[in-house]
Every structure is written in structure tokens, then in C-alpha cells.
Scaffold this motif. Structure first.
Motif: not given
Length: 344
Positions: A128, A131, A291, A294
Motif C-alpha cells: 500500500l 502504491f 482499485e 486495493l
């Protein structure tokens, strides 16, 4: 390599299903061997479950992620890894349902599993950060990839230290199951057992390649997004060894092995992302995902945190004779899966 993408849809589905059956069948044989090796090596069920069983049963998943990443399908590679972690965590809830004596997290208490669950949260948070950082990828590899590998090795070292000299110990109750409660009497030598385990890993890994290739082909053929195929198709199939080995370990009374196998497998699955970044040659794989990935990353963090709380709280009984953490894990996974399917 055979041209799997050139096969018709029926053959692709048959190959996908056949590989799933083989992964489940041969993966189920791993738990018994791992339990024996835990006793003979003195490393303990939690550590053997985390390292040997966790990595061994995850081999099909990492082959799937690497093969799809190298083939230019980053979304499928990443969603396969994250979906696998989510599914395997949910499998612990299924095992809890099957263990009727008491909440599984209460009976299988282990300081090693607590440490590993904490490090798992660290491992799945690092991507994360990648990203959100600039897409800097010298030689096509993002700097967080070697950091993830280093963090995994540190986690294994910490687990070994916790096993040797624990500073925290769970309170023993009448329902607590110790790994000393069962003794192995297998006539096979340790070398034969180790070679058998390695052979099973090779078979399951080969099936993982078939799952990855057929999953990618089916995604294109049926018009289903790679994220859905990865998180709910290839991820669940390549996670079948974790399901059958967890249930087998619980039935054999090796509860710490069951929990350690899931958490350790999840830690190894987090390395799928690092391996996929190395295999993906078009830059940082962390910046090539959508997304949807994610979303599954967030699901994984939440589910792991809930599992950690359950391991710490050690509730004896909850709704339906299982722990509240198991109820939440099932609800979150089913809710996430339903939402992803509805979005297509």
C-alpha cells in the motif's frame, strides 16, 4: 509449454477443475507430514506450520501469480495473491465451525502465531505504501520488493526466537490443546518424509501453473475481469491445500499447526506480490493495479487484524459455538466477494 489459450472453453474449464482437484488432493497429504516433522525437528507446530506447511501449500499460488505477471496480467497476479490471503483467513473460520469443543483460537493459543499475525499486517501494508509512492522502479523492480523479502525473513527469525525463548505465554485452560498432547509413530524416516513433502510441493506447483494459465484464458474468453477471476477464482482454487490441510490438522488435534499453517501461508502469499513485481517487466506492479486490488488489500488488513484480536482475546464460545472473530471473518469475506461479483 503447451498453448493453453488455444483450447476451447470446455477444455479450459475441465483443465481448471482438474487442476483444482489435484491441488486439493495432494495438498491434503501435506498436513500429516508437517505434523510429524514438527515433532521430530523440535521446531513446534506453530513454526513448522508457518514455514514448511504455509510455504508448501502456497506454492501453487505463487506459480500462478508469477506466470500471470510475466505474461503481462498484473491485475490477475496481484488479486490472486490478495484473494488467496483473504480466502485462507476465512478458512480458519470454517475450521472453527468444524471444531466443536471450543473456539479454535482459544484452544490453539500460541505466542508464535501472535507474532506471525502481527508481521503479516506489516507485510500486506508495505505494498500500500508502494502504491502511494512514486512509480520508481529501477530495472523494473520497485524498492519495496526487496524490503518485503527482508521483512519476511525477519519475521521468520522472530518466530524462531519466540519459540526458543517466549516472553509471553498463553494462559493454559482445560480446553487448551498443547502440541505435546499428540505423539507421532510414523515408521518412515525423516529423509523420506522430507522428500515426500518436496514431491507434493512440485506436483501442487505444476497444477498452480495450469490454474494461472487457464484462469487468464477464461478471463479473456468469458469477459470476466482479471480482478474477479484472480480474487475469487484462481485464489480460491490455489488456496484449497490450505483448506484441506487446516481441516486435517484440526481433526488430528494439531491446532497450532492449523492456525500457523494459515498465517504462515498468508505471509508467504504476501511475497507473491514481491515475486510478481520481479516477474512483471513493464515497471512497478504496484502501480499497474486497479482499485479492485486495493479493495482486497484493505479486506486483508481488516481480516488479519480481526484474527489477531481473536487470538489475543481467546473467547471460549461465541455465536453457534464459534468465536465472534470467525463470524466477522465469514461476513467480511462473503460481503467482499458479493460486492466484487456485482461490480463485474
Amino acid at each position: 509449454m503447451p498453448d493453453i489459450a488455444g483450447l476451447d472453453t470446455t477444455m479450459l474449464l475441465l483443465l481448471f477443475g482438474g487442476a483444482a482437484v489435484l491441488i486439493a488432493w495432494f495438498g491434503s497429504k501435506m498436513a500429516g507430514i508437517a505434523d510429524i516433522l514438527a515433532d521430530r525437528t523440535g521446531l513446534g507446530e506453530a513454526l513448522i506450520g508457518s514455514v514448511l506447511l504455509g510455504a508448501g501449500t502456497s506454492i501453487s499460488g505463487i506459480v500462478t501469480s508469477i506466470s500471470t505477471a510475466s505474461g503481462g496480467a498484473p491485475e490477475l497476479a496481484v488479486s490472486n495473491a490478495l484473494g488467496g490471503i483473504a480466502a485462507q483467513t476465512m478458512f480458519l473460520a470454517l475450521a472453527d465451525i468444524g471444531y466443536r469443543k471450543v473456539n479454535l483460537e482459544h484452544a490453539g493459543a500460541s505466542a508464535v502465531n501472535l507474532g506471525q499475525a502481527t508481521m503479516l499486517i506489516v507485510l500486506v501494508t508495505i505494498p500500500l505504501l508502494a502504491f502511494a509512492a512514486p512509480p520508481f522502479a529501477p530495472f523494473g523492480i520497485h524498492p519495496v520488493t526487496p524490503i518485503m523479502i527482508g521483512a519476511y525473513l525477519i519475521a521468520l527469525h522472530n518466530a524462531h526466537r519466540i519459540k526458543l525463548a517466549p516472553m509471553w505465554k498463553p494462559e493454559k485452560t482445560a480446553e487448551t490443546r498443547s502440541e505435546d498432547d499428540d505423539q507421532e509413530h510414523d515408521p518412515r524416516s525423516t529423509l523420506v518424509l522430507a522428500l515426500s513433502f518436496a514431491g507434493l510441493v512440485a506436483i501442487v506447483g505444476s497444477c498452480g501453473w495450469v490454474v494461472g494459465e487457464t484462469g487468464l484464458a477464461l478471463s479473456e474468453r468469458l469477459g470476466i475481469s482479471q480482478g474477479v477471476v484472480g480474487a475469487l477464482g484462481t485464489a480460491v482454487v490455489t488456496s484449497l491445500p490450505e483448506l484441506v490441510t487446516t481441516i486435517a490438522a484440526v481433526r488430528a488435534g494439531a491446532l497450532q499447526l492449523a492456525i500457523g499453517g494459515i498465517i504462515g501461508g498468508n505471509m508467504f502469499d504476501a511475497l507473491f506480490l514481491a515475486a510478481s513485481d520481479i516477474a512483471y517487466r513493464d515497471g512497478s506492479i504496484y502501480h499497474a493495479i486497479s482499485e479492485r486490488s486495493l479493495f482486497w488489500l484493505a479486506i486483508v488488513i481488516v481480516m488479519t487484524a480481526i484474527l489477531l484480536i481473536g487470538l489475543l482475546r481467546r473467547e471460549k464460545q461465541g455465536p453457534g459455538g464459534i468465536g465472534w472473530e470467525s463470524v466477522l471473518l465469514l461476513a467480511i469475506w462473503l460481503g467482499g466477494a458479493g460486492l466484487q461479483v456485482s461490480l463485474g
